[in-house]
Write an enzyme that holds these catalytic residues in place. Sequence first.
Site, PDB file in Angstrom:
ATOM      1  N   GLY A 191       0.827  -1.212   0.000  1.00 49.15           N
ATOM      2  CA  GLY A 191       0.000   0.000   0.000  1.00 49.15           C
ATOM      3  C   GLY A 191       0.850   1.246   0.000  1.00 49.15           C
ATOM      4  N   GLY A 192       0.346   2.275   0.677  1.00 53.66           N
ATOM      5  CA  GLY A 192       1.052   3.553   0.706  1.00 53.66           C
ATOM      6  C   GLY A 192       2.447   3.454   1.298  1.00 53.66           C
ATOM      7  N   GLY A 202      19.919  14.261 -31.081  1.00 53.23           N
ATOM      8  CA  GLY A 202      19.563  14.754 -29.751  1.00 53.23           C
ATOM      9  C   GLY A 202      20.182  13.909 -28.658  1.00 53.23           C
ATOM     10  N   ALA A 203      20.353  12.609 -28.956  1.00 56.35           N
ATOM     11  CA  ALA A 203      20.925  11.726 -27.943  1.00 56.35           C
ATOM     12  C   ALA A 203      22.398  12.092 -27.697  1.00 56.35           C
ATOM     13  CB  ALA A 203      20.796  10.277 -28.386  1.00 56.35           C
TER      14      ALA A 203
HETATM   15  C1  HXC Z   1      -1.672  -4.596  12.783  1.00 53.91           C
HETATM   16  C2  HXC Z   1      -0.761  -6.453  11.802  1.00 53.91           C
HETATM   17  C3  HXC Z   1      -0.719  -5.792  10.558  1.00 53.91           C
HETATM   18  C4  HXC Z   1      -1.207  -4.463  10.498  1.00 53.91           C
HETATM   19  C5  HXC Z   1       0.093  -7.750  10.291  1.00 53.91           C
HETATM   20  N1  HXC Z   1      -0.257  -7.672  11.584  1.00 53.91           N
HETATM   21  N2  HXC Z   1      -0.207  -6.645   9.631  1.00 53.91           N
HETATM   22  N3  HXC Z   1      -1.221  -5.853  12.889  1.00 53.91           N
HETATM   23  N4  HXC Z   1      -1.676  -3.900  11.631  1.00 53.91           N
HETATM   24  N5  HXC Z   1      -1.193  -3.773   9.352  1.00 53.91           N
HETATM   25  C6  HXC Z   1      -0.088  -8.682  12.619  1.00 53.91           C
HETATM   26  C7  HXC Z   1      -0.961  -9.904  12.400  1.00 53.91           C
HETATM   27  O1  HXC Z   1      -2.232  -9.684  12.933  1.00 53.91           O
HETATM   28  C8  HXC Z   1      -0.186 -10.954  13.146  1.00 53.91           C
HETATM   29  O2  HXC Z   1      -0.406 -10.800  14.518  1.00 53.91           O
HETATM   30  C9  HXC Z   1       1.249 -10.560  12.915  1.00 53.91           C
HETATM   31  O3  HXC Z   1       1.217  -9.198  12.538  1.00 53.91           O
HETATM   32  C10 HXC Z   1       1.898 -11.353  11.817  1.00 53.91           C
HETATM   33  O4  HXC Z   1       1.033 -11.321  10.673  1.00 53.91           O
HETATM   34  P1  HXC Z   1       0.670 -12.618   9.848  1.00 53.91           P
HETATM   35  O5  HXC Z   1      -0.505 -12.271   9.003  1.00 53.91           O
HETATM   36  O6  HXC Z   1       0.552 -13.800  10.737  1.00 53.91           O
HETATM   37  O7  HXC Z   1       1.983 -12.816   8.974  1.00 53.91           O
HETATM   38  P2  HXC Z   1       2.117 -13.325   7.479  1.00 53.91           P
HETATM   39  O8  HXC Z   1       1.291 -14.560   7.272  1.00 53.91           O
HETATM   40  O9  HXC Z   1       3.567 -13.410   7.230  1.00 53.91           O
HETATM   41  O10 HXC Z   1       1.475 -12.197   6.570  1.00 53.91           O
HETATM   42  C11 HXC Z   1       2.072 -10.907   6.540  1.00 53.91           C
HETATM   43  C12 HXC Z   1       1.145  -9.912   5.830  1.00 53.91           C
HETATM   44  C13 HXC Z   1      -0.256  -9.951   6.454  1.00 53.91           C
HETATM   45  C14 HXC Z   1       1.101 -10.266   4.330  1.00 53.91           C
HETATM   46  C15 HXC Z   1       1.788  -8.538   5.940  1.00 53.91           C
HETATM   47  O11 HXC Z   1      -0.121  -9.840   7.861  1.00 53.91           O
HETATM   48  C16 HXC Z   1      -1.155  -8.875   5.975  1.00 53.91           C
HETATM   49  O12 HXC Z   1      -1.710  -8.981   4.866  1.00 53.91           O
HETATM   50  N6  HXC Z   1      -1.298  -7.838   6.781  1.00 53.91           N
HETATM   51  C17 HXC Z   1      -2.140  -6.723   6.465  1.00 53.91           C
HETATM   52  C18 HXC Z   1      -1.475  -5.906   5.394  1.00 53.91           C
HETATM   53  C19 HXC Z   1      -2.253  -4.657   5.057  1.00 53.91           C
HETATM   54  O13 HXC Z   1      -3.266  -4.734   4.343  1.00 53.91           O
HETATM   55  N7  HXC Z   1      -1.822  -3.547   5.620  1.00 53.91           N
HETATM   56  C20 HXC Z   1      -2.401  -2.300   5.381  1.00 53.91           C
HETATM   57  C21 HXC Z   1      -1.809  -1.841   4.035  1.00 53.91           C
HETATM   58  S1  HXC Z   1      -2.343  -0.235   3.632  1.00 53.91           S
HETATM   59  P3  HXC Z   1      -0.462 -12.036  15.536  1.00 53.91           P
HETATM   60  O14 HXC Z   1      -0.751 -11.409  16.848  1.00 53.91           O
HETATM   61  O15 HXC Z   1      -1.527 -12.938  15.040  1.00 53.91           O
HETATM   62  O16 HXC Z   1       0.883 -12.663  15.462  1.00 53.91           O
HETATM   63  C22 HXC Z   1      -1.260   0.687   4.394  1.00 53.91           C
HETATM   64  C23 HXC Z   1      -1.559   2.140   4.236  1.00 53.91           C
HETATM   65  C24 HXC Z   1      -0.343   2.943   4.333  1.00 53.91           C
HETATM   66  O17 HXC Z   1      -0.351   0.302   4.987  1.00 53.91           O
HETATM   67  C25 HXC Z   1      -0.769   4.316   3.904  1.00 53.91           C
HETATM   68  C26 HXC Z   1       0.334   5.239   3.809  1.00 53.91           C
HETATM   69  C27 HXC Z   1      -0.132   6.547   3.255  1.00 53.91           C
END
Ligand code: HXC
Length: 516
Positions: A171-172, A406-407
Site C-alpha cells: 500500500g502507501g 539529440g541523444a
Molecule cells: C496490525 C498487523 C498488521 C497491520 C500484520 N499484523 N499486519 N497488525 N496492523 N497492518 C499482525 C498480524 O495480525 C499478526 O499478529 C502478525 O502481525 C503477523 O502477521 P501474519 O498475518 O501472521 O503474517 P504473514 O502470514 O507473514 O502475513 C504478513 C502480511 C499480512 C502479508 C503482511 O499480515 C497482511 O496482509 N497484513 C495486512 C497488510 C495490510 O493490508 N496492511 C495495510 C496496508 S495499507 P499475531 O498477533 O496474530 O501474530 C497501508 C496504508 C499505508 O499500509 C498508507 C500510507 C499513506
Amino acid sequence: MDIEQKLAQLNELREKARQGGGAKRIEAQHSKGKLTARERLDLLFDPGSFEEVNPFVTHRCTDFGMAEQKFPGDSVITGYGKVAGRLIFAFSQDFTVLGGSLSEVASNKICQVMDLAATTGAPFVAILDSGGARIQEGADSLKAYGEIFTRNTIYSGTIPQISVIVGPTAGGAVYSPAITDFVFMVRGVGQSYITGPNVVKTVTGEEISLEELGGAMVNATKSGNAHFAIDSEQECFQLVRKLLSFLPQNYRELPPDEDTSDDPNRTDEELLHIVPDSPAKPYDMKHIITRVVDNGDFLEVHHRFARNFIVGFARMGGQSAGILAQQPLYLAGVLDIDASDKASRFVRFCDCFNIPLVTFVDVPGYMPGTDQEFRGIIRHGAKLLFAYAEATVPKISIITRKAYGGAYVAMSSKGLRGDICYAWPTAEIAVMGPEGATNIVYRAEIAKSEKPEETRERLIQEYRDKFASPYIAAARGYIDDVIDPRETRPKVIKALEMLKNKKVTNPPKKHSNIPL
Ligand code: HXC
C-alpha cells in the site's frame, strides 16, 4: 530499591525489549528464511557500534484489546552506529511485534532518527519488514506515514537515503522507499506492491502470485522500483556497506577518496580491440568501463532495469565517480523512456552529492516508434537533458562510437556544460547515422539514379568517410581532444583531478521544475 536492584530492573527491561515479539515469533521469522530486525542491524553496522535510542517506547492505543499488547520499543528499532568507521543512522522494522506495523509511536521513533541524520549530516538506512499501517490505530497511523514521507522528501538531496526491503511493504508504505535514493530488495523475502494478489484479482481479474506481482526480481527488472535484487540478506547488507563507501556523508562534503593502489597512468592495449570495425555490431561496454576504472571494481546500480543504459559507481585514481554509459548489447544502446528515467535520476543523485560524472557514449539516438512516442519519450527524454544541463559536478565524457542527434546532445555534451569531452578515433558525431542522413540529403539523386541501391551504398560510404568521424566536431571545439583509446584511464583521471575544485552555481530559485 537500591542501585543494584535498579540496574537489575533496567537489564530486565532491556532484555525484554531485545526479545521483540518473543521467542515464538522470532522462531516464526527464522522459519520464513528471514533474519530478525536486530540481526539485520548487526549485518549493517561495524561490530558493536550500534547505539539504540528509545528502546522503551510503547504505543498508546487501547482499542481492539491493544492495552494488553504492548512491547517495549514497539515495532521498530532505531539508532545510529558506524559503517566502515563513518556515522550512519538506521531503523529496522520488527515483524515479530504486530507484524512490524507502523504505529504512531513507531513513526515518532523513525522521525527522530531521520531528523538526527539530517541535522548531523549523516546517511540514513531504512530496513523495511512491515504489514503496513497499524490497523488498530487507524488514521493516527496514516498521519504517521505522512510524517515519514515528508522527511524522506525534505531531506532528499541533503543526506543519502537507502531503503532495504526485507519483508512486506504494501500500500502507501511503498512510497517511503520510492522517495529514497536507492532501494535494495532480497529475493524471496522482500515484497513491494500497492495492492496484493487478492485485490488485483477482484479489480482486474488477473491471477498472480505475490512474488510475481511484487517480489524483488519483478521490481528490479520490470518496474525499476528496486535498484538491487539480492539473493541473501547477508549479501544485501554487504552491498549496502559497499554503496555507502562511494558516497559522502551529506551534500556539503566530497565523497571519500580511497587509496586503490591502481596506477593512474595505467594504459590498456585491449581497449583498441573492444569496439568492432562494423558500426552495426554490438559489444559489451562494461568491458571498457572495467578496464578503465580502478582495479576493475564497478558497482553497477539498477543493472536489471533498462539494460540498454549502464549506471554505477567506481573509483578513478582513488576518487569516487558516477559512471554512465550506453550498453550496445541491448537495443543497440538506444535511449528510450526507461533508460532516460534511470540515467536522469542517477545524474541527479550524483549531482546532489558532489560525485563527478564520467559518461561513455555510444548512442544511435532516441528510440523511434508509436509505443515510445505515445508513452512520452519527449517528456521522459527531456529529463536526461535537464539533469545533465543542471548538474554542476565535474562532467567528463568519452565518445567511443556513435553519437547521433539529440541523444548526442543529451549525453554530457559541451552544449549541456560538459567540462571535458573526449572522443576515440572510432567516434562518429553527426545529426544522424549515415544511412538515415543519406536517404534524406540525397533522396533526389538516389531516385533518379539508374541503379538506386548501388548509388545509395556509394553515397552512404561517402557520407561515412566524410562526416562520420570525430574531426568535424573536434574542429569546432565540441570535442576537447581525440584520444588514443589505450590512454583513456590516465586522461580521465587527469581531467578529474583538474576539475576537483570546480565551482559552478546555478541561478537562485526555489527549485527547478524537471519534466516528470
Ligand atoms: C496490525 C498487523 C498488521 C497491520 C500484520 N499484523 N499486519 N497488525 N496492523 N497492518 C499482525 C498480524 O495480525 C499478526 O499478529 C502478525 O502481525 C503477523 O502477521 P501474519 O498475518 O501472521 O503474517 P504473514 O502470514 O507473514 O502475513 C504478513 C502480511 C499480512 C502479508 C503482511 O499480515 C497482511 O496482509 N497484513 C495486512 C497488510 C495490510 O493490508 N496492511 C495495510 C496496508 S495499507 P499475531 O498477533 O496474530 O501474530 C497501508 C496504508 C499505508 O499500509 C498508507 C500510507 C499513506
